[in-house]
Design a protein around this motif. Structure first.
Motif, PDB file in Angstrom:
ATOM      1  N   ARG A  81       0.828  -1.215   0.000  1.00  0.00           N
ATOM      2  CA  ARG A  81       0.000   0.000   0.000  1.00  0.00           C
ATOM      3  C   ARG A  81       0.860   1.261   0.000  1.00  0.00           C
ATOM      4  O   ARG A  81       0.494   2.270  -0.624  1.00  0.00           O
ATOM      5  CB  ARG A  81      -0.916  -0.003   1.221  1.00  0.00           C
ATOM      6  CG  ARG A  81      -1.882   1.170   1.264  1.00  0.00           C
ATOM      7  CD  ARG A  81      -2.919   1.006   2.332  1.00  0.00           C
ATOM      8  NE  ARG A  81      -3.873   2.098   2.307  1.00  0.00           N
ATOM      9  CZ  ARG A  81      -4.931   2.192   3.099  1.00  0.00           C
ATOM     10  NH1 ARG A  81      -5.171   1.228   3.976  1.00  0.00           N
ATOM     11  NH2 ARG A  81      -5.752   3.220   3.018  1.00  0.00           N
ATOM     12  N   LEU A  82       2.002   1.195   0.696  1.00  0.00           N
ATOM     13  CA  LEU A  82       2.870   2.367   0.790  1.00  0.00           C
ATOM     14  C   LEU A  82       3.964   2.376  -0.274  1.00  0.00           C
ATOM     15  O   LEU A  82       4.808   3.270  -0.278  1.00  0.00           O
ATOM     16  CB  LEU A  82       3.509   2.426   2.186  1.00  0.00           C
ATOM     17  CG  LEU A  82       2.523   2.594   3.358  1.00  0.00           C
ATOM     18  CD1 LEU A  82       3.273   2.585   4.690  1.00  0.00           C
ATOM     19  CD2 LEU A  82       1.714   3.878   3.211  1.00  0.00           C
ATOM     20  N   GLY A  83       3.973   1.370  -1.135  1.00  0.00           N
ATOM     21  CA  GLY A  83       4.944   1.334  -2.223  1.00  0.00           C
ATOM     22  C   GLY A  83       6.366   1.012  -1.823  1.00  0.00           C
ATOM     23  O   GLY A  83       7.319   1.467  -2.453  1.00  0.00           O
ATOM     24  N   TRP A  84       6.531   0.195  -0.778  1.00  0.00           N
ATOM     25  CA  TRP A  84       7.872  -0.192  -0.346  1.00  0.00           C
ATOM     26  C   TRP A  84       8.479  -1.163  -1.357  1.00  0.00           C
ATOM     27  O   TRP A  84       7.760  -1.959  -1.981  1.00  0.00           O
ATOM     28  CB  TRP A  84       7.827  -0.892   1.013  1.00  0.00           C
ATOM     29  CG  TRP A  84       7.407  -0.023   2.152  1.00  0.00           C
ATOM     30  CD1 TRP A  84       7.204   1.331   2.138  1.00  0.00           C
ATOM     31  CD2 TRP A  84       7.106  -0.461   3.476  1.00  0.00           C
ATOM     32  NE1 TRP A  84       6.798   1.770   3.370  1.00  0.00           N
ATOM     33  CE2 TRP A  84       6.734   0.683   4.215  1.00  0.00           C
ATOM     34  CE3 TRP A  84       7.112  -1.701   4.106  1.00  0.00           C
ATOM     35  CZ2 TRP A  84       6.376   0.614   5.566  1.00  0.00           C
ATOM     36  CZ3 TRP A  84       6.761  -1.781   5.440  1.00  0.00           C
ATOM     37  CH2 TRP A  84       6.400  -0.630   6.166  1.00  0.00           C
ATOM     38  N   PRO A  85       9.816  -1.164  -1.510  1.00  0.00           N
ATOM     39  CA  PRO A  85      10.469  -2.156  -2.374  1.00  0.00           C
ATOM     40  C   PRO A  85      10.343  -3.562  -1.787  1.00  0.00           C
ATOM     41  O   PRO A  85      10.243  -3.731  -0.563  1.00  0.00           O
ATOM     42  CB  PRO A  85      11.926  -1.695  -2.419  1.00  0.00           C
ATOM     43  CG  PRO A  85      12.109  -0.849  -1.201  1.00  0.00           C
ATOM     44  CD  PRO A  85      10.792  -0.194  -0.952  1.00  0.00           C
ATOM     45  N   ASN A  86      10.352  -4.557  -2.650  1.00  0.00           N
ATOM     46  CA  ASN A  86      10.190  -5.945  -2.208  1.00  0.00           C
ATOM     47  C   ASN A  86      11.233  -6.372  -1.190  1.00  0.00           C
ATOM     48  O   ASN A  86      10.940  -7.133  -0.265  1.00  0.00           O
ATOM     49  CB  ASN A  86      10.235  -6.892  -3.416  1.00  0.00           C
ATOM     50  CG  ASN A  86       8.903  -6.981  -4.126  1.00  0.00           C
ATOM     51  OD1 ASN A  86       7.866  -6.618  -3.572  1.00  0.00           O
ATOM     52  ND2 ASN A  86       8.911  -7.447  -5.362  1.00  0.00           N
ATOM     53  N   ARG A  87      12.465  -5.908  -1.369  1.00  0.00           N
ATOM     54  CA  ARG A  87      13.539  -6.326  -0.451  1.00  0.00           C
ATOM     55  C   ARG A  87      13.281  -5.812   0.966  1.00  0.00           C
ATOM     56  O   ARG A  87      13.623  -6.488   1.940  1.00  0.00           O
ATOM     57  CB  ARG A  87      14.897  -5.836  -0.965  1.00  0.00           C
ATOM     58  CG  ARG A  87      15.334  -6.554  -2.242  1.00  0.00           C
ATOM     59  CD  ARG A  87      16.660  -6.037  -2.777  1.00  0.00           C
ATOM     60  NE  ARG A  87      16.964  -6.644  -4.070  1.00  0.00           N
ATOM     61  CZ  ARG A  87      17.615  -7.789  -4.239  1.00  0.00           C
ATOM     62  NH1 ARG A  87      18.048  -8.454  -3.177  1.00  0.00           N
ATOM     63  NH2 ARG A  87      17.841  -8.273  -5.439  1.00  0.00           N
ATOM     64  N   LEU A  88      12.681  -4.639   1.090  1.00  0.00           N
ATOM     65  CA  LEU A  88      12.342  -4.100   2.409  1.00  0.00           C
ATOM     66  C   LEU A  88      11.205  -4.896   3.032  1.00  0.00           C
ATOM     67  O   LEU A  88      11.259  -5.258   4.221  1.00  0.00           O
ATOM     68  CB  LEU A  88      11.955  -2.622   2.285  1.00  0.00           C
ATOM     69  CG  LEU A  88      11.412  -1.956   3.561  1.00  0.00           C
ATOM     70  CD1 LEU A  88      12.453  -2.007   4.671  1.00  0.00           C
ATOM     71  CD2 LEU A  88      11.008  -0.514   3.273  1.00  0.00           C
ATOM     72  N   ILE A  89      10.183  -5.183   2.236  1.00  0.00           N
ATOM     73  CA  ILE A  89       9.046  -5.963   2.746  1.00  0.00           C
ATOM     74  C   ILE A  89       9.522  -7.341   3.210  1.00  0.00           C
ATOM     75  O   ILE A  89       9.173  -7.802   4.303  1.00  0.00           O
ATOM     76  CB  ILE A  89       7.964  -6.117   1.653  1.00  0.00           C
ATOM     77  CG1 ILE A  89       7.392  -4.750   1.267  1.00  0.00           C
ATOM     78  CG2 ILE A  89       6.850  -7.048   2.140  1.00  0.00           C
ATOM     79  CD1 ILE A  89       6.444  -4.803   0.076  1.00  0.00           C
ATOM     80  N   GLY A  90      10.336  -8.008   2.385  1.00  0.00           N
ATOM     81  CA  GLY A  90      10.843  -9.331   2.742  1.00  0.00           C
ATOM     82  C   GLY A  90      11.678  -9.310   3.999  1.00  0.00           C
ATOM     83  O   GLY A  90      11.573 -10.208   4.852  1.00  0.00           O
TER      84      GLY A  90
END
Length: 303
Positions: A81-90
């Motif tokens: 929803r906030l547009g974080w990069p995948n590496r940060l989410i992971g």
């Protein structure tokens, strides 16, 4: 007490080794590989054949699986929803979804609840946290490091992941009521005992506290979820909704409040999921958790 001291000594050693020119700049990568290829499989081969399967496993076993699921749901949907990069989410899913239920959890639980509490803590860690790390944690790391991993790639990663291979062998041994002779058990125990010191030195080597870093807001959110929100959910479900009582329930809730898992941070770092943030989650999360664990122990004793 000696385990707690070892945690801080190894972190400090890792920080100090950053300044040594004689130590390779990427030396932490070799330490990470040692933990994954040698130390973690040894732990599985030592502990899992000794686990007694019973209904008493349900409360502690669910902690790791539900905890990781909560972390995935929270950070995936918030991150997208906030547009974080995948590496940060992971990175946040893994480090906030896996707790340090063994090296930090075991001595704390034993000190507070004795040998009976330690039995529950082992159930939380070995068939719970350890297996989640070797399966769901690895799947998450694979997907979020590349973003386009197909099911075949994911299955291959899991099947050839050394801790998972050791886990499968150990489960077969458990089912057959078979264990290694005492000499091999001693070897596996000693190799497994290197997990925490080696992993923590690796974390210390990567830990850089930069006041201007953009990681701080994500660090605060990750630790808030791991140290406060997750145990609050387990307290509500186990104590209020299910009406559970006793040592097994209390230890399960306390284990859910442990700081981020050291080897979980190593896994995230190994897959390039924000290594600096994953190191900060452990390096700052461990000392902070002593305050939050005191709070949760008080809550468990009071209500």
């Amino acid at each position: 007490m000696d385990n707690i001291l070892l945690i801080f000594i190894c972190l400090i050693m890792g920080l100090g080794m950053q300044r040594l020119k004689a130590f390779p700049k990427n030396g932490h990568l070799a330490l990470n590989q040692f933990v994954i290829f040698v130390a973690l499989p040894a732990l599985a081969l030592y502990y899992i054949p000794k686990i007694s399967i019973s209904t008493d496993l349900l409360y502690p076993l669910a902690v790791a699986w539900i905890g990781f699921g909560l972390s995935f749901a929270f950070f995936y949907f918030l991150g997208k929803r906030l547009g974080w990069p995948n590496r940060l989410i992971g990175c946040l899913i893994i480090t906030a979804g896996l707790g340090n239920t063994s090296f930090l959890g075991f001595p704390i639980v034993e000190a507070l609840y004795g040998a009976e509490g330690l039995k529950t803590a082992i159930m939380v860690d070995q068939p719970g946290t350890f297996v989640v790390m070797a399966t769901l944690g690895l799947i998450t790391a694979t997907i979020f490091s590349k973003g386009d991993a197909n099911p075949r790639q994911i299955a291959t990663k899991i099947l050839f992941f050394p801790p998972f291979i050791a886990f499968v062998i150990a489960c077969i041994m458990n089912a057959l009521k078979f264990d290694f002779n005492e000499h091999l058990q001693s070897v596996f125990l000693k190799l497994g005992g290197t997990v925490t010191p080696v992993a923590l030195i690796s974390v210390g080597l990567q830990l850089k506290v930069d006041k201007e870093s953009q990681h701080w807001k994500f660090l605060r959110l990750g630790l808030l979820f791991k140290l406060m929100i997750t145990p609050a959910i387990f307290f509500l479900v186990y104590r209020v909704v299910l009406g559970g009582k006793g040592v097994a329930v209390d230890v399960s809730i306390l284990e859910s409040a442990m700081a981020p898992m050291i080897t979980g941070a190593i896994l995230a770092s190994n897959y390039g999921l924000k290594p600096k943030l994953s190191s900060m989650m452990v390096g700052i999360g461990i000392p902070l958790s002593f305050l939050t664990l005191t709070f949760w122990y008080y809550i468990l004793q009071t209500f």
